[in-house]
Design a protein around this motif. Structure first.
Motif, PDB file in Angstrom:
ATOM      1  N   ARG A 123      -5.394  -7.679   0.346  1.00 46.09           N
ATOM      2  CA  ARG A 123      -5.482  -7.205  -1.044  1.00 46.09           C
ATOM      3  C   ARG A 123      -6.475  -8.069  -1.818  1.00 46.09           C
ATOM      4  O   ARG A 123      -6.100  -8.814  -2.726  1.00 46.09           O
ATOM      5  CB  ARG A 123      -4.084  -7.217  -1.682  1.00 46.09           C
ATOM      6  N   ALA A 151      -6.437  -7.943  -5.790  1.00 44.67           N
ATOM      7  CA  ALA A 151      -5.169  -8.091  -6.538  1.00 44.67           C
ATOM      8  C   ALA A 151      -5.452  -8.716  -7.903  1.00 44.67           C
ATOM      9  O   ALA A 151      -6.252  -9.654  -8.020  1.00 44.67           O
ATOM     10  CB  ALA A 151      -4.207  -8.964  -5.743  1.00 44.67           C
ATOM     11  N   HIS A 201      -8.955  -5.048 -12.441  1.00 49.89           N
ATOM     12  CA  HIS A 201      -8.889  -3.729 -13.057  1.00 49.89           C
ATOM     13  C   HIS A 201     -10.234  -3.042 -12.875  1.00 49.89           C
ATOM     14  O   HIS A 201     -11.277  -3.648 -13.152  1.00 49.89           O
ATOM     15  CB  HIS A 201      -8.545  -3.849 -14.537  1.00 49.89           C
ATOM     16  N   ARG A 242      -9.133   5.366  -4.401  1.00 48.96           N
ATOM     17  CA  ARG A 242      -7.999   5.125  -3.493  1.00 48.96           C
ATOM     18  C   ARG A 242      -8.186   3.804  -2.736  1.00 48.96           C
ATOM     19  O   ARG A 242      -7.234   3.043  -2.537  1.00 48.96           O
ATOM     20  CB  ARG A 242      -7.863   6.283  -2.497  1.00 48.96           C
ATOM     21  N   ALA A 262      -7.599   0.806  -5.053  1.00 48.58           N
ATOM     22  CA  ALA A 262      -6.162   0.663  -5.328  1.00 48.58           C
ATOM     23  C   ALA A 262      -5.451   0.064  -4.117  1.00 48.58           C
ATOM     24  O   ALA A 262      -4.597  -0.822  -4.258  1.00 48.58           O
ATOM     25  CB  ALA A 262      -5.564   2.024  -5.699  1.00 48.58           C
ATOM     26  N   ALA A 263      -5.808   0.520  -2.918  1.00 47.54           N
ATOM     27  CA  ALA A 263      -5.186  -0.026  -1.708  1.00 47.54           C
ATOM     28  C   ALA A 263      -5.506  -1.507  -1.552  1.00 47.54           C
ATOM     29  O   ALA A 263      -4.736  -2.264  -0.953  1.00 47.54           O
ATOM     30  CB  ALA A 263      -5.654   0.756  -0.476  1.00 47.54           C
ATOM     31  N   GLY A 307      -5.599  -3.513  -4.004  1.00 48.88           N
ATOM     32  CA  GLY A 307      -4.834  -4.262  -5.003  1.00 48.88           C
ATOM     33  C   GLY A 307      -5.271  -4.091  -6.442  1.00 48.88           C
ATOM     34  O   GLY A 307      -4.628  -4.623  -7.353  1.00 48.88           O
ATOM     35  N   ALA A 311      -5.851  -2.299 -10.114  1.00 45.86           N
ATOM     36  CA  ALA A 311      -5.411  -1.195 -10.967  1.00 45.86           C
ATOM     37  C   ALA A 311      -6.655  -0.345 -11.228  1.00 45.86           C
ATOM     38  O   ALA A 311      -7.726  -0.887 -11.497  1.00 45.86           O
ATOM     39  CB  ALA A 311      -4.849  -1.732 -12.279  1.00 45.86           C
ATOM     40  N   VAL A 370      -1.466   6.795  -5.932  1.00 42.77           N
ATOM     41  CA  VAL A 370      -1.599   5.337  -6.057  1.00 42.77           C
ATOM     42  C   VAL A 370      -0.262   4.749  -6.500  1.00 42.77           C
ATOM     43  O   VAL A 370       0.220   3.749  -5.946  1.00 42.77           O
ATOM     44  CB  VAL A 370      -2.717   4.980  -7.064  1.00 42.77           C
ATOM     45  N   GLU A 371       0.355   5.392  -7.491  1.00 51.50           N
ATOM     46  CA  GLU A 371       1.630   4.859  -8.001  1.00 51.50           C
ATOM     47  C   GLU A 371       2.725   4.932  -6.935  1.00 51.50           C
ATOM     48  O   GLU A 371       3.525   4.004  -6.799  1.00 51.50           O
ATOM     49  CB  GLU A 371       2.038   5.618  -9.268  1.00 51.50           C
ATOM     50  N   GLY A 404       0.948   1.033  -6.462  1.00 54.49           N
ATOM     51  CA  GLY A 404      -0.191   0.532  -7.235  1.00 54.49           C
ATOM     52  C   GLY A 404      -0.157   1.007  -8.675  1.00 54.49           C
ATOM     53  O   GLY A 404       0.792   1.655  -9.115  1.00 54.49           O
ATOM     54  N   ARG A 405      -1.214   0.643  -9.414  1.00 55.87           N
ATOM     55  CA  ARG A 405      -1.320   1.050 -10.821  1.00 55.87           C
ATOM     56  C   ARG A 405      -2.585   1.856 -11.028  1.00 55.87           C
ATOM     57  O   ARG A 405      -3.659   1.484 -10.547  1.00 55.87           O
ATOM     58  CB  ARG A 405      -1.344  -0.185 -11.726  1.00 55.87           C
TER      59      ARG A 405
END
Ligand code: NAI
Ligand code: BGC
Length: 268
Positions: free
Chosen positions: A4, A7, A10, A26, A29-30, A32, A34, A53-54, A58-59
Motif C-alpha cells: 500500500r 496509504a 489523496h 481502482r 485505491a488498491a 491505499g 483515497a 472501492v468502499e 477504501g475511500r
C-alpha cells in the motif's frame, strides 16, 4: 514497492468513470489512496467505482465536472479540498477524440478536443498545483508535496493523419507537462506523463472490436497484444509512489513497442 505505497494519500483522477481513468482510480485505491472519481456525464458508472472501492475497505468520492470549464474545475477542487485535508496526486486523464480528415474537420471538433485534452489539463493542473504548494511536503506521507500525471499518448510523438486535433492536443501535453515540471520542481511537485499505446477502452473500440480490426492493429504492436487498462493502472501507481521519487519531467511510454517503428523490423 510495498503493498500500500499510497496509504494516507489523496488522489483525483479525471474522466474516471470508464477506461483508463477507471482502471487508474481502482489501482490507486488498491494501493491505499483515497480517490476522487471525476465524471462528466455517467454518474452511475462513477458511483459503481466508488462503491467497489468502499466495499474493498477504501475511500472514494464521485465528483462531477467538465474539465474544460474553469468554473466547474474550481468547484470540483473546492469540494475535494473541503472534504479531504490535502491533495497529493492528480491524474489528468480525461480526453476525447473527434476524428475527421483535416479538410472536413470542423472548428467545433478542433475546439472540443483541445478544450478537454489540453485546456482541461491546464485548469486541473493549476488548481492542483495551488493546493500542493499550499500544503507542502507532508512528512511521513510522501517525499513530494504532490504528484501530477498527465495522460498523454504515443501520439505526442507519432503523427496521426485524420486525427490532427488529437495529435496536436497530445503534442501540447508534452510541453505543458515539461514546462510545469521545470516550474514546479522547486516546490517538490513531481510532474510526469504516461503515454499509452493502443489500450482496449471505449475510445478506440473500432480498432479492436472485430477480429479483422484487431489483426490490423496488432501489426503496429511488436509485443503482439493490445494493452489492457490495468497495464496503465500499474504504471501510474508506480509513477506516483515514492519508489519513483527521482523521476520528474518524463514521459513513460506504455505501448508494447508501438513507438519502435515496427515496419522497420521488415524493411529499411
Ligand atoms: P474513455 O473514452 O473510456 O475515457 C475518456 C474519459 O474522459 C471518459 O470517462 C469521459 O467521460 C471523460 N471525459 C470526456 N470529456 C470530459 C470532460 N469534458 N470532463 C471530464 N471528463 C471527460 O477512453 P480512455 O481510453 O480511457 O481515455 C482516457 C485517456 O487516455 C484520454 O486522455 C486518452 O486520450 C488517453 N489515451 C488512451 C489510449 C487508448 O488506447 N485507450 C491511448 C493513449 C492515450
Ligand atoms: C488513441 C487510441 C489509439 C492509440 C494508439 C490513443 O491515443 O486514443 O484511439 O488506439 O492512441 O494509436
Amino acid at each position: 514497492m510495498t503493498d500500500r505505497p499510497l496509504a494516507g494519500q489523496h488522489a483525483l483522477v479525471t474522466g474516471a468513470s470508464s477506461g483508463l481513468g477507471e482502471a487508474v482510480a481502482r489501482a490507486l485505491a488498491a494501493a491505499g489512496a483515497a480517490v476522487a472519481v471525476n465524471f462528466v456525464a455517467n454518474e452511475p458508472a462513477a458511483r459503481r467505482v466508488v462503491q467497489d472501492v468502499e466495499k474493498a475497505g477504501g475511500r472514494a468520492l464521485a465528483v462531477r465536472a467538465d474539465v474544460s470549464r474553469e468554473d466547474e474545475v474550481e468547484a470540483m477542487f473546492a469540494k475535494i479540498l473541503s472534504t479531504w485535508p490535502a491533495l497529493d496526486i492528480l491524474v489528468n486523464n480525461a480526453g476525447v477524440q473527434r476524428d475527421a480528415p483535416l479538410t472536413e474537420m470542423t472548428l467545433a471538433q478542433w475546439n472540443t478536443v483541445l478544450g478537454i485534452n489540453l485546456t482541461g489539463m491546464f485548469l486541473c493542473s493549476r488548481a492542483a498545483a495551488r493546493a500542493m504548494v499550499r500544503q507542502g511536503v507532508r512528512a511521513g506521507v510522501s517525499r513530494a508535496a504532490g504528484k501530477i500525471v498527465c495522460m498523454s499518448s504515443v501520439h505526442e510523438v507519432i503523427p496521426w493523419a485524420g486525427h490532427a486535433n488529437y495529435a496536436a492536443s497530445k503534442g501540447g501535453v508534452k510541453l505543458l507537462m515539461q514546462s510545469m515540471a521545470q516550474e514546479l520542481a522547486p516546490q517538490r511537485i513531481r510532474v510526469n506523463s504516461i503515454a499509452p499505446g493502443a489500450i482496449r477502452t471505449p475510445i478506440n473500440r473500432r480498432a479492436w472490436e472485430t477480429p479483422e480490426a484487431l489483426a490490423s492493429l496488432l501489426t503496429l504492436i511488436p509485443y503482439g497484444r493490445i494493452g489492457e487498462p490495468a497495464d496503465v493502472g500499474r504504471a501510474v501507481t508506480w509513477l506516483v509512489s515514492d519508489d519513483a521519487d527521482y523521476i520528474h519531467g518524463q514521459t513513460i511510454v506504455v505501448d508494447g513497442g508501438m513507438t519502435l517503428y515496427p515496419e522497420f523490423a521488415r524493411g529499411g
